[in-house]
Design an enzyme around this catalytic site. Sequence first.
Site, PDB file in Angstrom:
ATOM      1  N   GLU A   1       0.828  -1.225   0.000  1.00  0.00           N
ATOM      2  CA  GLU A   1       0.000   0.000   0.000  1.00  0.00           C
ATOM      3  C   GLU A   1       0.862   1.275   0.000  1.00  0.00           C
ATOM      4  OE1 GLU A   1      -3.707   2.196   2.357  1.00  0.00           O
ATOM      5  OE2 GLU A   1      -2.448   0.771   3.430  1.00  0.00           O
TER       6      GLU A   1
ATOM      7  N   LYS B   1      -2.745  -2.026  -2.904  1.00  0.00           N
ATOM      8  CA  LYS B   1      -3.784  -1.120  -2.407  1.00  0.00           C
ATOM      9  C   LYS B   1      -3.350   0.298  -2.758  1.00  0.00           C
ATOM     10  CE  LYS B   1      -6.577   0.242   1.574  1.00  0.00           C
ATOM     11  NZ  LYS B   1      -7.165  -0.153   2.865  1.00  0.00           N
TER      12      LYS B   1
END
Length: 297
Positions: free
Chosen positions: A177, A214
């Site tokens: 992420e 992400k």
Amino acid sequence: MSKQSQTDLIKAGKGFIAALDQSGGSTPKALRLYGVEESAYTNEDEMFALIHDMRARIAQAPEFTGDKVVGAILFEKTMDGEINGKPSATYLWEERGVVPFLKVDKGLASEENGAQVMNPMPELDALLDKANEKGIFGTKMRSVIHAANPEGVKAVVGQQFDVAKQILAKGLMPIVEPEVTISIADKSEAEELLRDEILAQLDALPEDQNVMLKLTLPNMANLYQPLVDHPRVLRVVALSGGYSREQANDMLSQNAGIIASFSRALTEGLSAQQDDAAFNSVIAGTIDDIYAASVAG
């Protein structure tokens, strides 16, 4: 059920991943938005007990099942706790059909070259061993990019993939992420740099290693299509990043193959003061909206 069935659900399931992983720094704000003021608790243990109650209430809502919510990201204290008398990860998978993930990062280092890498994680191996014992499928770790600075982007992505390999070695699925701050003037340029840096890292992965990504919803729809289509990527999910749920859903629906992994946008409109009927009605509407945006792309 097997790890393979969890992998299949994450790879191809219709739905989204719920982010229930607010950390110590973001918990007071999350509780305030939920209608619980700081006067309601006197120490960190009480604070985390209250946020656990909120997460448990969400997880037990009738609509919170694998039909629309394919996964949920947990904070370590949530993983260590119980929901309805069962360990949290076990409850999510066995009772709700929702694949459990664990947030593993320990916050952000100071900004350098327009980016914040993750703090060192010397205890990561021990945490991953515990995650395996608790029935966790995968992990999530967050860095932040604040500028279209090639050195900063390279540092963030390089660290993310280094740690991802450590996680893969423990048999867990890493969610990489590298968040891009939504308010920066050069967000589009930062996103292009990020896409290219991630592609370079993905191309270098061996064929038996896959990751998840992400990412902040991009300014240009389908900018991340090469990542969605990459054979080393199990799934690409999007964070809401401060966008309202309505705006995040609108942007998400324009990005093919990307599903939601919202935190604040998931809990928007929920309140500790609501009775169960009202609470479950709001979360049902939210789940329907985010699900619709996730499958629209």
